[in-house]
Write a protein that holds these residues in place. Sequence first.
Motif, mmCIF file in Angstrom:
data_model
loop_
_atom_site.group_PDB
_atom_site.id
_atom_site.type_symbol
_atom_site.label_atom_id
_atom_site.label_comp_id
_atom_site.label_asym_id
_atom_site.label_seq_id
_atom_site.Cartn_x
_atom_site.Cartn_y
_atom_site.Cartn_z
ATOM 1 N N GLY A 1 -40.685 -19.481 14.483
ATOM 2 C CA GLY A 1 -41.687 -20.318 15.133
ATOM 3 C C GLY A 1 -42.664 -19.587 16.018
ATOM 4 O O GLY A 1 -43.359 -20.219 16.825
ATOM 5 N N LEU A 2 -42.731 -18.271 15.902
ATOM 6 C CA LEU A 2 -43.651 -17.478 16.708
ATOM 7 C C LEU A 2 -44.837 -17.054 15.830
ATOM 8 O O LEU A 2 -44.669 -16.299 14.874
ATOM 9 N N LYS A 3 -46.015 -17.541 16.169
ATOM 10 C CA LYS A 3 -47.197 -17.264 15.364
ATOM 11 C C LYS A 3 -47.954 -16.076 15.944
ATOM 12 O O LYS A 3 -48.835 -16.213 16.783
ATOM 13 N N ILE A 4 -47.581 -14.897 15.475
ATOM 14 C CA ILE A 4 -48.251 -13.690 15.940
ATOM 15 C C ILE A 4 -49.462 -13.386 15.053
ATOM 16 O O ILE A 4 -49.567 -13.863 13.928
ATOM 17 N N GLU B 1 -52.641 -8.453 12.665
ATOM 18 C CA GLU B 1 -53.457 -7.259 12.882
ATOM 19 C C GLU B 1 -53.184 -6.599 14.233
ATOM 20 O O GLU B 1 -53.616 -5.465 14.484
ATOM 21 N N THR B 2 -52.441 -7.280 15.121
ATOM 22 C CA THR B 2 -52.167 -6.722 16.459
ATOM 23 C C THR B 2 -50.810 -6.030 16.549
ATOM 24 O O THR B 2 -50.467 -5.494 17.598
ATOM 25 N N ILE B 3 -50.047 -6.033 15.477
ATOM 26 C CA ILE B 3 -48.693 -5.480 15.528
ATOM 27 C C ILE B 3 -48.723 -3.957 15.715
ATOM 28 O O ILE B 3 -49.427 -3.241 14.996
ATOM 29 N N GLU B 4 -47.951 -3.489 16.674
ATOM 30 C CA GLU B 4 -47.723 -2.059 16.878
ATOM 31 C C GLU B 4 -46.223 -1.824 16.850
ATOM 32 O O GLU B 4 -45.481 -2.471 17.585
ATOM 33 N N TYR C 1 -44.727 -4.640 19.148
ATOM 34 C CA TYR C 1 -45.519 -5.385 20.124
ATOM 35 C C TYR C 1 -46.632 -6.095 19.377
ATOM 36 O O TYR C 1 -47.232 -5.535 18.453
ATOM 37 N N ALA C 2 -46.913 -7.326 19.779
ATOM 38 C CA ALA C 2 -47.958 -8.086 19.091
ATOM 39 C C ALA C 2 -48.480 -9.191 19.997
ATOM 40 O O ALA C 2 -47.800 -9.623 20.941
ATOM 41 N N LEU C 3 -49.702 -9.655 19.692
ATOM 42 C CA LEU C 3 -50.274 -10.804 20.373
ATOM 43 C C LEU C 3 -50.056 -12.052 19.537
ATOM 44 O O LEU C 3 -50.094 -12.001 18.302
ATOM 45 N N ASP C 4 -49.823 -13.185 20.218
ATOM 46 C CA ASP C 4 -49.729 -14.438 19.478
ATOM 47 C C ASP C 4 -51.112 -15.082 19.403
ATOM 48 O O ASP C 4 -52.129 -14.493 19.827
ATOM 49 N N GLU C 5 -51.180 -16.298 18.866
ATOM 50 C CA GLU C 5 -52.463 -16.947 18.656
ATOM 51 C C GLU C 5 -53.170 -17.304 19.966
ATOM 52 O O GLU C 5 -54.374 -17.584 19.977
ATOM 53 N N ASN C 6 -52.419 -17.277 21.087
ATOM 54 C CA ASN C 6 -53.009 -17.513 22.404
ATOM 55 C C ASN C 6 -53.253 -16.221 23.180
ATOM 56 O O ASN C 6 -53.464 -16.245 24.395
ATOM 57 N N ASN C 7 -53.172 -15.080 22.466
ATOM 58 C CA ASN C 7 -53.374 -13.744 23.045
ATOM 59 C C ASN C 7 -52.331 -13.377 24.098
ATOM 60 O O ASN C 7 -52.592 -12.560 24.984
ATOM 61 N N ILE C 8 -51.153 -13.989 23.997
ATOM 62 C CA ILE C 8 -50.027 -13.584 24.837
ATOM 63 C C ILE C 8 -49.308 -12.429 24.156
ATOM 64 O O ILE C 8 -49.038 -12.478 22.953
ATOM 65 N N SER C 9 -49.015 -11.386 24.916
ATOM 66 C CA SER C 9 -48.366 -10.203 24.366
ATOM 67 C C SER C 9 -46.855 -10.413 24.299
ATOM 68 O O SER C 9 -46.236 -10.844 25.280
ATOM 69 N N TRP C 10 -46.254 -10.093 23.152
ATOM 70 C CA TRP C 10 -44.818 -10.275 22.933
ATOM 71 C C TRP C 10 -44.143 -8.949 22.605
ATOM 72 O O TRP C 10 -44.745 -8.065 21.983
ATOM 73 N N VAL C 11 -42.888 -8.847 23.018
ATOM 74 C CA VAL C 11 -42.008 -7.755 22.594
ATOM 75 C C VAL C 11 -41.089 -8.319 21.515
ATOM 76 O O VAL C 11 -40.454 -9.360 21.714
ATOM 77 N N LEU C 12 -41.018 -7.643 20.386
ATOM 78 C CA LEU C 12 -40.237 -8.093 19.238
ATOM 79 C C LEU C 12 -39.193 -7.031 18.908
ATOM 80 O O LEU C 12 -39.529 -5.850 18.771
#
Length: 301
Positions: free
Chosen positions: A14-17, A20-23, A35-46
Amino acid sequence: MSKDKIINLSFKNGLKIRPETIEINQSGLDFLVAYALDENNISWVLRVPRRDDVIETAAKENKILKTIRPFLSVSVPDWQIFNSEFIAYPKLIDEPIAIMDTQARAFVWRIDNTSLSDTFIDSMGKALASLHSIDHNVLKHQGFEIISTNDFREELSNNMNQAKTILDIPENLWSNWQNWLNTDGNWQHNMQFIHGDLHPGHILADNTEKVTGLLDWTEAKISDPAIDFTVFYAVFGEQVLDRLLAAYKNSGGNVWPDIKNHINSTLLSYPVGFATYAIKSGDNSYLDVAQAMINSSAESL
């Protein structure tokens, strides 16, 4: 590990990353980290486990984070997604005060480590005091093992004896360990909940050098609170330790009369932990680290 797997696991949970932002960071031994940004530009650790055996340790850390978060003066990761395949949480806002350059074997600092500000010291003392003051009844209710000071001493003694069978421990250092361990007056303080691995890479601070977060809670448990001061003492020295202890006391931390000697003795015994880990993990490279630390500790006496 491909970006496609990261994308699939994210959407499955359910996480919509934004792909193109995945590192991806491949350096972790236990987890693939991205690391990636979601659709609201919140940065996530995966985090994706590399082996099944790391799930149990991760479950323990997740439990720790949920239990301690309400009591701390600083932020800790909020694992919003946790299962056997995938861990994800919003990245904490600030950055570590230093990162380890593995090739140079030295910290690369984001703050001036030669002149630590009062803001940094005061907020670090407050963070430690809030952690060490968590009520044992809360921890017991959550299923954490409550140990006594004598329990800790017995375990440390066993680990020292085990280390002696596989490492060359000079007599002056061994005598130092035994005198410290067997003198009841050194052990009048209570065990508290500790972080257990509080090096600069796990301490987050903002642009004013205020400590805002602590990372990596895999070693957290009820144990000797002096452990949380040892790396700080080793890295920054006695004068900075004095400042930290004063800030810790001002925030309600227990500073007993002989705490500085106890912290120094804890630091001298630090190699025992590396030896214990080497035995449990089967990774003999830690024995080399432990032996080098033992030699250095013995020379300092």
